[in-house]
Design an enzyme around this catalytic site. Structure first.
Site, PDB file in Angstrom:
ATOM      1  CB  ILE A  86     -12.516   3.292  47.697  1.00 20.06           C
ATOM      2  CG1 ILE A  86     -11.825   3.470  46.326  1.00 20.06           C
ATOM      3  CG2 ILE A  86     -13.516   4.399  47.944  1.00 20.06           C
ATOM      4  CD1 ILE A  86     -12.724   3.175  45.131  1.00 20.06           C
ATOM      5  CB  ALA A  87      -7.732   5.426  49.894  1.00 17.76           C
ATOM      6  CD  GLU A 120     -21.426   3.802  56.704  1.00 16.61           C
ATOM      7  OE1 GLU A 120     -20.242   3.407  56.683  1.00 16.61           O
ATOM      8  OE2 GLU A 120     -22.399   3.047  56.867  1.00 16.61           O
ATOM      9  CG  ASN A 125     -14.565  12.738  50.500  1.00 10.35           C
ATOM     10  OD1 ASN A 125     -14.170  13.221  49.453  1.00 10.35           O
ATOM     11  ND2 ASN A 125     -14.034  11.654  51.048  1.00 10.35           N
ATOM     12  CE1 TYR A 132     -17.186   5.882  46.736  1.00  9.91           C
ATOM     13  CE2 TYR A 132     -17.982   7.480  48.331  1.00  9.91           C
ATOM     14  CZ  TYR A 132     -17.053   6.538  47.943  1.00  9.91           C
ATOM     15  OH  TYR A 132     -15.989   6.261  48.762  1.00  9.91           O
TER      16      TYR A 132
END
Ligand SMILES: CC(C)(COP(=O)(O)OP(=O)(O)OC[C@H]1O[C@@H](n2cnc3c(N)ncnc32)[C@H](O)[C@@H]1OP(=O)(O)O)[C@@H](O)C(=O)NCCC(=O)NCCS
Length: 182
Positions: A86-87, A120, A125, A132
C-alpha cells in the site's frame, strides 16, 4: 479532497478521488510512486505477475483527475488475506487516500468471507503502523532481517475477525470520520 460516496460497488467515485481495480495500463504510473517510496521497489514484471493471478489477488488504484496517486494489493489464501502493498504518492500523503484504500481492502475481504488480514511492515515505519492500528491490526511477531537496504526487522501484524459486527462498526466509524471532513 472532497469525499462523496458512490453508488456503484465496483467503480466508486469519491468526488475527485476514484478507486478502481488496477490494470496493466496503470503499472507505469504505479512504478513511479513505488520508486519514490521504497528503497527496494517492486518491478514491472512483479506487478504484472501479481495482476495475472486474478482469482487470488485484488489490486486497487486511487486516482485524482485521472492521475494514479496511490494503490494497494491483497493476496488471498483460504480465509486469510495478506496486504501485499500500500503506498501513496508523497505529494498526496496525509489526505486520507491510504485510509480510503484500506477501507476498500477491508470491503473486498469481507465480500470474499475473509476472517483475518495480515501484513509485514518495517519496525521503523511509524506512519504505516499507525494506519494499520486504526484498522484494528495488532503486532503478532517479528521477522528478523526481513528487509534489506537498510537491513531491518519486519513487524507482523494481524487484524482478526474482520467478518464480525465489531469490525463492521470500526469500518463505519472510520468512514464516518472521513465523511465529516467534507
Ligand atoms: C503509509 C502511507 C501509505 C499512508 O498514506 P496516507 O494516504 O498518507 O495515509 P492517510 O492520510 O490515510 O493517513 C491514515 C493514518 O495513517 C497514519 N499516518 C499517515 N501518515 C503519517 C505520518 N507521517 N506520521 C504518523 N502517522 C501517519 C495516521 O494514523 C493517519 O490517521 P489520522 O489522519 O487519523 O491521524 C504513506 O505514508 C506511504 O505511502 N508510505 C510509503 C509506503 C509505505 O511505507 N507503505 C507501507 C508499507 S508496509
Amino acid at each position: 479532497l472532497t469525499v462523496v460516496s458512490g453508488v456503484d460497488d465496483v467503480r466508486r467515485t469519491t468526488g475527485d478521488l476514484v478507486l478502481l481495480p488496477m490494470r496493466r495500463k496503470h503499472v507505469n504510473a504505479v512504478l513511479r510512486i513505488e520508486q519514490q517510496v521504497y528503497p527496494e521497489p517492486w518491478t514491472a514484471p512483479l506487478f504484472l505477475s501479481e495482476l495475472a493471478m486474478k482469482s487470488v489477488r485484488d489490486y486497487t488504484i486511487a486516482s485524482v483527475d485521472d492521475e494514479v496517486v496511490g494503490y494497494s494489493g491483497l493476496s488471498y489464501v483460504d480465509s486469510e488475506a495478506h496486504i501485499t502493498n500500500i503506498a501513496v504518492d508523497p505529494r498526496f500523503q496525509k489526505r486520507a487516500i491510504a485510509t480510503h484504500l484500506m477501507l476498500r481492502c477491508a470491503e473486498l475481504c469481507r465480500q470474499r468471507g475473509v476472517q483475518g488480514m495480515t501484513l509485514e511492515v518495517r519496525v521503523s515505519n511509524a506512519a504505516a503502523q499507525a494506519l494499520y492500528r486504526k484498522f484494528g491490526f495488532a503486532p503478532a511477531g517479528v521477522r528478523k532481517g526481513y528487509y534489506t537496504k537498510p537491513s531491518e526487522d519486519a513487524l507482523i501484524m494481524w487484524a482478526h475477525d474482520v467478518d464480525s459486527n465489531p469490525y463492521t462498526e470500526r469500518l463505519t466509524r472510520i468512514a464516518d470520520a472521513l465523511e465529516k471532513v467534507r
